[in-house]
Design a protein around this motif. Structure first.
Motif, PDB file in Angstrom:
ATOM      1  N   MET A 107       0.918  -1.214   0.015  1.00  0.00           N
ATOM      2  CA  MET A 107      -0.088   0.011  -0.020  1.00  0.00           C
ATOM      3  C   MET A 107       0.804   1.259   0.126  1.00  0.00           C
ATOM      4  N   SER A 108       1.679   1.272   0.925  1.00  0.00           N
ATOM      5  CA  SER A 108       2.590   2.508   0.922  1.00  0.00           C
ATOM      6  C   SER A 108       3.607   2.456  -0.313  1.00  0.00           C
ATOM      7  N   TYR A 111       1.347   4.089  -2.925  1.00  0.00           N
ATOM      8  CA  TYR A 111       1.021   5.326  -2.837  1.00  0.00           C
ATOM      9  C   TYR A 111       2.286   6.355  -2.680  1.00  0.00           C
TER      10      TYR A 111
END
Ligand code: GDS
Ligand code: ASC
Length: 223
Positions: A107-108, A111
Motif C-alpha cells: 500500500m505504502s 502510494y
C-alpha cells in the motif's frame, strides 16, 4: 469486566482489523482516535517500539500489532472464532495471514512511489493478486473460513477496500475484475457482509485525504 480500549486512526487498514474483530465478537470497547502525525503520550507509552496504531488496551495492559491483537482477542473471547480449530486448517490460515501481513507494505509502496518505483509496486500488486486468485482462493466458497468471516478475510481487507481507493488517488487501474474473478467475488462477499459493510472507512473521504497527502509529498520532494 476489564475495560477494553482501542487506539486507532480512521483511515488505517490495521486498526479496522481490530474494530471488525471486536464487533464480530460483540465486545464493547472505547475507541480513541489518534493523529499519527501528532502522536499522543498514551500511544508512545503503550507502543514505544513501533509508535503505531492499533493498540488494544485490555484492563490497562497494551497489546500491539494487529495480527497479535486478533489472536489475543480470539483467545480471550472464543465466541465466533476467528481461526479454525483444526491444527492443519489453522496452520494454513496463519500462512495466509503472514502472507497478507508481508504484502501490506505494498500500500505504502504504491502510494508513496513515483515513476519506476510506482511501476514496480504495480507489478508486485499484480503478482499478489495472481497468488490470491490461483492459490489462496481455490476451493473457497464465500469467505476463507467458509460461511463466516475469519482472520484471513480480515487480513486481506486491504485488497478489498484500500486498493480501490489507492487506484482512485493515483488514477491507476490495477485490479481488473475479469482477470481475477475469484478475488472479485470474495471482495463483494466481504464488503457486503453486515459488520464489515457498516464499519468501513468512507472511500470518498479517504480518497480526498490521501490525494492531499500525496500532493504534499510530491511538493516536498520537488523542492
Ligand atoms: N504491522 C502493524 C502496522 C500498523 C501501522 O502501519 N499503523 C500505521 C497506521 S496505518 S497507515 C499504513 C502504514 N503507513 C504508515 O504508517 C506511514 C508512515 C509515515 N511515516 C507517515 O506518517 O505518513 C504502513 O505502511 N504500515 C505497514 C508497516 O508498518 O508494516 C501507523 O500507526 N503509522 C504511524 C507511524 O508509522 O509513524 C500492525 O499490523 O498493527
Ligand atoms: O499514510 C498512508 O496511508 C496509506 C494507506 O494506509 C491508506 O489507508 C498508506 O499506504 C500510507 O503509507
Amino acid at each position: 469486566m476489564a475495560v477494553v480500549k482501542l487506539l486507532g486512526t480512521w483511515f488505517s487498514p490495521y486498526g479496522h482489523r481490530v474494530i471488525w474483530a471486536l464487533k464480530l465478537k460483540g465486545i464493547l470497547y472505547e475507541y480513541i482516535e489518534e493523529d499519527v502525525r501528532n502522536k499522543s503520550p498514551s500511544l508512545l507509552q503503550y507502543n514505544p517500539i513501533h509508535k503505531q496504531v492499533p493498540v488494544l488496551v485490555h484492563g490497562g495492559k497494551p497489546i500491539c500489532e494487529s495480527t497479535v491483537i486478533l489472536q489475543y482477542i480470539d483467545e480471550i473471547w472464543p465466541q465466533n472464532p476467528l481461526l479454525p480449530a483444526d491444527p492443519y486448517d489453522r496452520a494454513v490460515a496463519l500462512f495466509w495471514i503472514k502472507f497478507a501481513d508481508d504484502k501490506g507494505l505494498l500500500m505504502s509502496k504504491l502510494y508513496r512511489g513515483n515513476g519506476e518505483e510506482q511501476q514496480a509496486a504495480v507489478k508486485e500488486w499484480l503478482e499478489m493478486l495472481e497468488v490470491m486468485e490461483e492459490h489462496a482462493l481455490i476451493g473457497v466458497k464465500k469467505f476463507f473460513g467458509g460461511d463466516e468471516i475469519n482472520m484471513v478475510d480480515i487480513a486481506f481487507s486491504f485488497v478489498a477496500h484500500w486498493l480501490g481507493i489507492l487506484e482512485d488517488v493515483l488514477g491507476l487501474e490495477i485490479f481488473k475484475p475479469h482477470k481475477f474473478p475469484r478475488v472479485s467475488s470474495w471482495i463483494q462477499n466481504f464488503k457486503s457482509s453486515p459488520i464489515i459493510k457498516d464499519n468501513l472507512p468512507d472511500a470518498d473521504k479517504m480518497s480526498t485525504f490521501l490525494k492531499r497527502g500525496r500532493e504534499m509529498m510530491l511538493t516536498s520532494k520537488s523542492n
